[in-house]
Scaffold this active site. Structure first.
Site, PDB file in Angstrom:
ATOM      1  N   HIS A   1       0.850  -1.181   0.000  1.00 57.90           N
ATOM      2  CA  HIS A   1       0.000   0.000   0.000  1.00 57.90           C
ATOM      3  C   HIS A   1       0.894   1.243   0.000  1.00 57.90           C
ATOM      4  O   HIS A   1       2.119   1.129   0.107  1.00 57.90           O
ATOM      5  CB  HIS A   1      -0.956  -0.005   1.194  1.00 57.90           C
ATOM      6  CG  HIS A   1      -0.284   0.110   2.526  1.00 57.90           C
ATOM      7  ND1 HIS A   1       0.550  -0.871   3.037  1.00 57.90           N
ATOM      8  CD2 HIS A   1      -0.315   1.093   3.472  1.00 57.90           C
ATOM      9  CE1 HIS A   1       0.990  -0.494   4.232  1.00 57.90           C
ATOM     10  NE2 HIS A   1       0.486   0.692   4.510  1.00 57.90           N
TER      11      HIS A   1
ATOM     12  N   HIS B   1       1.274   3.943   2.094  1.00 57.92           N
ATOM     13  CA  HIS B   1       1.724   4.720   3.236  1.00 57.92           C
ATOM     14  C   HIS B   1       3.247   4.835   3.140  1.00 57.92           C
ATOM     15  O   HIS B   1       3.919   3.903   2.676  1.00 57.92           O
ATOM     16  CB  HIS B   1       1.300   4.076   4.549  1.00 57.92           C
ATOM     17  CG  HIS B   1      -0.110   4.398   4.945  1.00 57.92           C
ATOM     18  ND1 HIS B   1      -0.884   3.566   5.730  1.00 57.92           N
ATOM     19  CD2 HIS B   1      -0.889   5.482   4.661  1.00 57.92           C
ATOM     20  CE1 HIS B   1      -2.076   4.115   5.907  1.00 57.92           C
ATOM     21  NE2 HIS B   1      -2.106   5.270   5.276  1.00 57.92           N
TER      22      HIS B   1
ATOM     23  N   ASP C   1       5.902   4.626   4.972  1.00 59.58           N
ATOM     24  CA  ASP C   1       6.886   3.675   5.494  1.00 59.58           C
ATOM     25  C   ASP C   1       6.966   2.403   4.662  1.00 59.58           C
ATOM     26  O   ASP C   1       7.815   1.548   4.911  1.00 59.58           O
ATOM     27  CB  ASP C   1       6.599   3.351   6.967  1.00 59.58           C
ATOM     28  CG  ASP C   1       5.177   2.878   7.217  1.00 59.58           C
ATOM     29  OD1 ASP C   1       4.242   3.440   6.602  1.00 59.58           O
ATOM     30  OD2 ASP C   1       4.976   1.970   8.043  1.00 59.58           O
ATOM     31  N   HIS C   2       6.095   2.294   3.652  1.00 59.07           N
ATOM     32  CA  HIS C   2       6.108   1.110   2.791  1.00 59.07           C
ATOM     33  C   HIS C   2       6.484   1.433   1.343  1.00 59.07           C
ATOM     34  O   HIS C   2       6.565   0.513   0.525  1.00 59.07           O
ATOM     35  CB  HIS C   2       4.731   0.437   2.816  1.00 59.07           C
ATOM     36  CG  HIS C   2       4.355  -0.090   4.161  1.00 59.07           C
ATOM     37  ND1 HIS C   2       4.507  -1.410   4.519  1.00 59.07           N
ATOM     38  CD2 HIS C   2       3.859   0.543   5.242  1.00 59.07           C
ATOM     39  CE1 HIS C   2       4.100  -1.571   5.772  1.00 59.07           C
ATOM     40  NE2 HIS C   2       3.711  -0.406   6.235  1.00 59.07           N
TER      41      HIS C   2
ATOM     42  N   HIS D   1      -7.479  -2.196   5.845  1.00 57.69           N
ATOM     43  CA  HIS D   1      -6.632  -1.092   6.301  1.00 57.69           C
ATOM     44  C   HIS D   1      -7.294   0.207   5.847  1.00 57.69           C
ATOM     45  O   HIS D   1      -8.098   0.187   4.899  1.00 57.69           O
ATOM     46  CB  HIS D   1      -5.231  -1.242   5.695  1.00 57.69           C
ATOM     47  CG  HIS D   1      -4.172  -0.424   6.372  1.00 57.69           C
ATOM     48  ND1 HIS D   1      -3.939  -0.481   7.718  1.00 57.69           N
ATOM     49  CD2 HIS D   1      -3.283   0.480   5.870  1.00 57.69           C
ATOM     50  CE1 HIS D   1      -2.945   0.340   8.028  1.00 57.69           C
ATOM     51  NE2 HIS D   1      -2.542   0.937   6.925  1.00 57.69           N
TER      52      HIS D   1
ATOM     53  N   ASP E   1       0.156  -4.303   7.462  1.00 54.69           N
ATOM     54  CA  ASP E   1      -0.847  -3.262   7.699  1.00 54.69           C
ATOM     55  C   ASP E   1      -2.275  -3.710   7.413  1.00 54.69           C
ATOM     56  O   ASP E   1      -2.863  -3.375   6.378  1.00 54.69           O
ATOM     57  CB  ASP E   1      -0.495  -2.026   6.876  1.00 54.69           C
ATOM     58  CG  ASP E   1       0.734  -1.325   7.440  1.00 54.69           C
ATOM     59  OD1 ASP E   1       1.640  -2.030   7.910  1.00 54.69           O
ATOM     60  OD2 ASP E   1       0.780  -0.082   7.420  1.00 54.69           O
TER      61      ASP E   1
ATOM     62  N   HIS F   1       7.492  -4.968  11.682  1.00 53.51           N
ATOM     63  CA  HIS F   1       6.682  -3.755  11.618  1.00 53.51           C
ATOM     64  C   HIS F   1       6.267  -3.333  13.024  1.00 53.51           C
ATOM     65  O   HIS F   1       5.091  -3.270  13.366  1.00 53.51           O
ATOM     66  CB  HIS F   1       5.453  -3.980  10.728  1.00 53.51           C
ATOM     67  CG  HIS F   1       4.766  -2.700  10.304  1.00 53.51           C
ATOM     68  ND1 HIS F   1       3.790  -2.115  11.060  1.00 53.51           N
ATOM     69  CD2 HIS F   1       4.913  -1.917   9.219  1.00 53.51           C
ATOM     70  CE1 HIS F   1       3.350  -1.016  10.455  1.00 53.51           C
ATOM     71  NE2 HIS F   1       4.023  -0.880   9.325  1.00 53.51           N
TER      72      HIS F   1
END
Length: 305
Positions: free
Chosen positions: A63, A65, A67-68, A141, A209, A267
């Protein structure tokens, strides 16, 4: 020699810490290198881990976000800088294509490599590849997120004792494997099933997530290695659900119910400083093998039974 291992590049969640970089995971699977969720700093972590851009054959983004995915620009540009000769395919949620486009072209660079795009839509997808099927399932999510799963087809394992009993050796073994049956000198016919057994293909699951949902169990089913987010400890389960995440205990319960062999927890929220707490929570729910991932770990995929 074939190698199947997970190279951990980062294990933090929304905010990195002194000891944990943003997400990043390279799965070496024989001749494939699947880079999952390259967060900020992934390119530098690759250097520390001894991972080259030429090792990457596929990029799988769960996805969008930060941090990914904020490591994508550096990784994509490094693929071109190093003039990676093979095509690299990127998988990502179709609803985030505009984010992927921005990350791909975040700054000026000379694009010298071929990056194929494979957007994902719907609740599930199965992508047949030469060595395995890459499956994706939509998770739960706040933004659209997909988990990934590798399913290797089953093969056959010859049983040496049965071959010896029947006097089958040398080129005849190859003929039996090719044709599925072999006529013996005494007139009997031996089939491949008579002298072999199913060699179960290996499975790998990558879940980030998400709240616990049906897709989590589907992805984890029978996994030899299950890489699963455990952002929160069990004491903060309400907080986990509110933000669309899982706890260490929920990840472990998933592994138990799915029959996973090795659970890799990762994570981790920056609010926790003691990684052993995640193991303690997980151990209450799963008595199989558990690894609490740390940056730059190299974790072998369990060998076939």
């Amino acid at each position: 020699m074939s190698v199947r291992e997970l190279v951990v590049l980062g294990t933090a969640s929304q905010a990195p810490t002194r000891h944990r970089n943003h997400n990043g995971y390279l799965l070496r699977w024989d001749g494939e290198g699947l880079l999952f969720d390259p967060g900020e700093g992934t390119q530098r972590q690759m250097l520390y881990a001894g991972v080259a851009a030429t090792d990457i054959t596929r990029i799988c983004v769960t996805h969008f976000h930060g941090d990914h995915c904020l490591g994508l620009p550096g990784v994509i540009q490094r693929i071109s800088l190093d003039r990676v000769a093979h095509e690299v395919t990127a998988y990502f949620p179709a609803s985030g294509r505009h984010f992927f486009d921005r990350l791909h072209h975040a700054s000026a660079f000379h694009e010298a490599a071929v990056l194929r795009e494979h957007p994902l839509g719907g609740d599930a997808a199965a992508i047949p590849l030469p060595a395995f099927t890459l499956e994706a399932r939509r998770l739960s999510h706040p933004v659209e997120s997909y988990g990934y799963r590798i399913v290797e087809p089953d093969g056959r394992r010859m049983i040496p004792e049965r071959l010896r009993e029947l006097g089958i050796a040398g080129p005849d073994v190859g003929l039996l494997q090719r044709d599925g049956a072999l006529a013996l000198p005494d007139g009997r016919t031996v089939t491949l099933d008579d002298v072999s057994e199913t060699r179960r293909g290996q499975r790998f699951a990558f879940i980030m997530d998400t709240r616990v949902c049906d897709a989590v169990g589907e992805l984890a089913e029978g996994a030899d290695m299950l890489v699963c987010e455990s952002t929160f400890l069990d004491a903060d389960a309400d907080l986990a659900r509110a933000h669309g995440h899982m706890t260490a205990g929920e990840a472990a319960a998933t592994a138990r119910e799915a029959g996973a062999r090795l659970l890799v927890l990762t994570h981790f929220s920056q609010r926790y400083t003691d990684p052993t707490a995640f193991l303690a929570d997980a151990r209450k729910h799963f008595d199989g093998d558990i690894t609490v991932a740390a940056d730059l770990d190299r974790i072998p995929v369990p060998k076939r039974r």
